[in-house]
Design an enzyme around this catalytic site. Structure first.
Site, short mmCIF file in Angstrom:
data_model
loop_
_atom_site.label_atom_id
_atom_site.label_comp_id
_atom_site.label_asym_id
_atom_site.label_seq_id
_atom_site.Cartn_x
_atom_site.Cartn_y
_atom_site.Cartn_z
N ARG A 59 61.84 37.52 29.06
CA ARG A 59 61.97 36.00 29.31
C ARG A 59 63.25 35.67 28.78
O ARG A 59 64.26 36.32 28.20
CB ARG A 59 61.00 35.33 28.32
CG ARG A 59 60.94 35.59 27.07
CD ARG A 59 60.40 34.74 26.07
NE ARG A 59 60.04 35.45 24.88
CZ ARG A 59 60.67 35.31 23.71
NH1 ARG A 59 61.83 34.90 23.93
NH2 ARG A 59 60.43 35.96 22.65
N GLY A 71 56.46 37.64 17.90
CA GLY A 71 56.65 36.56 17.03
C GLY A 71 56.01 36.86 15.68
O GLY A 71 56.11 36.02 14.74
N GLY A 72 56.23 38.14 15.30
CA GLY A 72 56.03 38.35 13.79
C GLY A 72 54.47 38.59 13.49
O GLY A 72 54.29 38.97 12.22
N LYS A 125 57.28 54.20 11.99
CA LYS A 125 58.11 54.51 10.44
C LYS A 125 58.99 53.21 10.53
O LYS A 125 59.61 52.58 11.05
CB LYS A 125 58.82 55.53 10.58
CG LYS A 125 59.78 55.89 9.47
CD LYS A 125 60.51 57.24 9.66
CE LYS A 125 61.20 57.52 8.39
NZ LYS A 125 60.63 57.93 7.34
N VAL A 164 65.55 32.35 22.83
CA VAL A 164 66.05 31.18 22.05
C VAL A 164 67.77 31.44 21.87
O VAL A 164 68.51 30.45 21.99
CB VAL A 164 65.47 31.14 20.60
CG1 VAL A 164 66.12 29.93 19.75
CG2 VAL A 164 64.08 30.78 20.87
N ARG A 176 69.36 28.23 13.86
CA ARG A 176 68.29 27.44 14.41
C ARG A 176 67.83 26.40 13.58
O ARG A 176 67.34 26.52 12.18
CB ARG A 176 67.01 28.10 14.60
CG ARG A 176 67.28 29.43 15.72
CD ARG A 176 65.95 30.24 15.82
NE ARG A 176 66.17 31.48 16.71
CZ ARG A 176 65.24 31.97 17.30
NH1 ARG A 176 63.93 31.76 17.04
NH2 ARG A 176 65.38 33.20 17.83
N LYS A 227 51.36 47.44 13.71
CA LYS A 227 51.89 46.27 14.45
C LYS A 227 50.79 46.10 15.79
O LYS A 227 50.26 47.08 16.08
CB LYS A 227 53.21 46.59 15.01
CG LYS A 227 54.59 47.07 14.18
CD LYS A 227 55.46 47.33 14.88
CE LYS A 227 56.28 46.13 15.44
NZ LYS A 227 57.69 46.45 16.07
N LYS A 229 63.54 35.07 13.57
CA LYS A 229 65.09 34.99 13.42
C LYS A 229 65.52 33.48 13.04
O LYS A 229 65.09 32.47 13.50
CB LYS A 229 65.58 35.36 14.62
CG LYS A 229 65.31 36.83 15.33
CD LYS A 229 65.59 36.98 16.78
CE LYS A 229 65.27 38.05 17.45
NZ LYS A 229 65.15 38.19 18.84
N LYS A 238 53.17 46.52 23.42
CA LYS A 238 54.08 47.31 22.77
C LYS A 238 54.00 48.89 23.11
O LYS A 238 54.92 49.65 23.07
CB LYS A 238 53.96 46.84 21.42
CG LYS A 238 54.27 45.60 21.17
CD LYS A 238 55.68 44.94 21.62
CE LYS A 238 55.84 43.40 21.03
NZ LYS A 238 54.87 42.45 21.92
#
Length: 454
Positions: free
Chosen positions: A292, A164-165, A201, A295, A338, A158, A236, A116
């Site tokens: 990639r 993926g959170g 932030k 989904v 989903r 982060k 999501k 990241k």
């Protein structure tokens, strides 16, 4: 063009890729774990190879076993799908070193955009706005305190690697920051083998908007944007295209920035550039690039008419982009939800089991991507995604009505699923008005917990 493709994945995305390849006349090889011997992707592929026991690390994450399967079946290419090894630079390198074609970007591109911090640096160099935050990795909590002078509170900590959170914490005060920083570090190390962190932030009431790009290593185009603001625990659940929040001018600027970034990193294949959009300031900020297929790619396919997986295969087979930017336009509105094997009434607890009955919705503008069939035993070892229900209509309002109709038609007997969640969301006035943000759903779930029983 590719001749024989190994699909290094399972579930609905493996089914999706196999069908796209077969439509192009490409022979297909499925790989499967012992738990997936009866899976649909195994049944529809031209060949199938058992690569190990149920545990993913001994099967779907076993690079040696996957490459051996490709060699034994005479494949010339490998498609990673999403999840598992899809964004693993070492896997891309290994496929290429084995003399095969990796259907996706190079290992170098995955490394650059998968971290990241380096992705943020690349975006800034390409002129793409980034969220105010640390210039690079934050080397320790003391350095983090210095970054706070720029970001203020609330601040997001982060993981530099992964996604993926996971490895994410939000701090609203110095005391929370000092507690959250080592927690995020430990989670990132456990999840990705890399405890590196950076800081950004927090943009209040931000929308999550992403741009689909296609690139051939030198040229790039975009297929417009998707909005993915309805999220639970940063995952999501409901995606749509286009976003009703953007003006035409801002949409053009946003999509152009994604193309500029793809070109700057010599990207090849399908990728998604993700942004936070600040409604109040009418500004967007780059957050990451997913190297990639995603989904939620079907909503883009619905509004543009482009088969993104087929285009990936063509590019990997050596073709240049077949489309110019002027060839691509958006027609109507599409929504994807989903459907997971989870019980919304029990805090979304996993609910693997046997599909005792299956009624798939149909009619105009309805698509159902899944690996389900009556009698299928959903294994407990993998992600809980069962299917994706996609609807397309002339307007967003009509798409929501079509989604409600399709959900009411859908039956997946024997399992608890997230269907009640989407019926509730489709009936909600804020969702119908598009007045949501990335943290909105968490509050809605608290207020509507009793209505989620199937």
């Amino acid at each position: 063009m590719l001749k024989k493709l190994l699909v290094a994945n399972r579930g609905e995305i493996a089914v999706r890729i196999i069908r796209a390849a077969q439509d192009l006349g490409i022979a297909t090889v499925a790989v499967f774990s012992a738990a997936d011997a009866e899976s649909l992707h195994v049944q529809i592929a031209d060949e199938a190879v058992n690569i190990g026991p149920p545990a993913a690390k001994k099967s779907y994450l076993n690079i040696d076993a996957i490459l051996q399967a490709a060699k034994d079946t005479g494949c010339d290419s490998v498609h990673p799908g999403y999840g598992f090894l899809a964004e693993n630079a070492a896997f891309s390198d290994a496929v290429t070193t084995a003399g095969l074609v990796f259907v996706g970007p190079s290992g170098d591109a995955i490394r650059l955009m998968g971290d990241k911090v380096s992705a943020r640096t690349a975006a800034a160099s390409a002129g793409v706005p980034v969220v105010p935050g640390s210039a690079g990795r934050v080397e320790g909590i003391e350095a983090g305190r210095d970054v706070l002078t720029e970001t203020g509170f609330p601040v997001m900590i982060k993981a530099a690697a992964g996604g993926g959170g996971r490895g994410i914490r939000i701090a609203n005060s110095l005391a929370e920051f000092e507690q959250a920083f080592p927690q995020a570090q430990a989670e990132a190390l456990a999840a990705f083998g890399d405890g590196g962190l950076y800081m950004e932030k927090v943009i209040g009431k931000a929308r999550h908007i992403e741009v689909q790009v296609l690139a051939d290593g030198s040229d790039a185009i975009h297929c417009y944007e998707r909005e993915c603001s309805l999220q639970r625990r940063r995952q999501k659940v409901w995606e749509e295209a286009p976003s009703r929040a953007l003006s035409d001018a801002l949409r053009e600027e946003l999509c152009a920035s994604a193309v500029a970034l793809a070109k700057a990193v010599n990207y090849s294949g399908a990728g998604t550039v993700e942004y936070l959009y600040d409604d109040e300031a009418d500004r967007f900020y780059f957050i990451e690039m997913n190297t990639r297929i995603q989904v939620e790619h079907p909503v883009t396919e619905a509004v543009t008419g482009i088969d993104l997986v087929a285009e990936m295969l063509r590019i990997a087979g050596g073709e240049k982009l077949r489309l110019e930017q002027s060839d691509i336009s958006v027609k109507g509105h599409a929504i994807e939800v989903r459907l997971n094997a989870e019980d919304p009434a029990r805090d979304f607890a996993p609910f693997p089991g046997k599909v005792e009955d299956l009624r798939i919705p149909g009619g105009p503008g309805v698509r159902f991507d899944s690996m389900l069939y009556p009698g299928y035993q959903v294994p407990p070892f993998y992600d809980s995604l069962l299917a994706k229900l996609i609807v397309h209509a002339e307007t967003r309002e009509a798409a929501i009505l079509r989604l409600t109709r399709a959900l009411n038609e859908l039956t997946i007997g024997g399992l608890k699923t997230t269907k009640p969640l989407f019926l509730g969301l489709a009936a909600d006035a804020s969702v119908q008005a598009g007045d949501v943000h990335t943290r909105w759903l968490e509050g809605w779930l608290t207020e509507n917990a009793a209505a989620l029983a199937d």
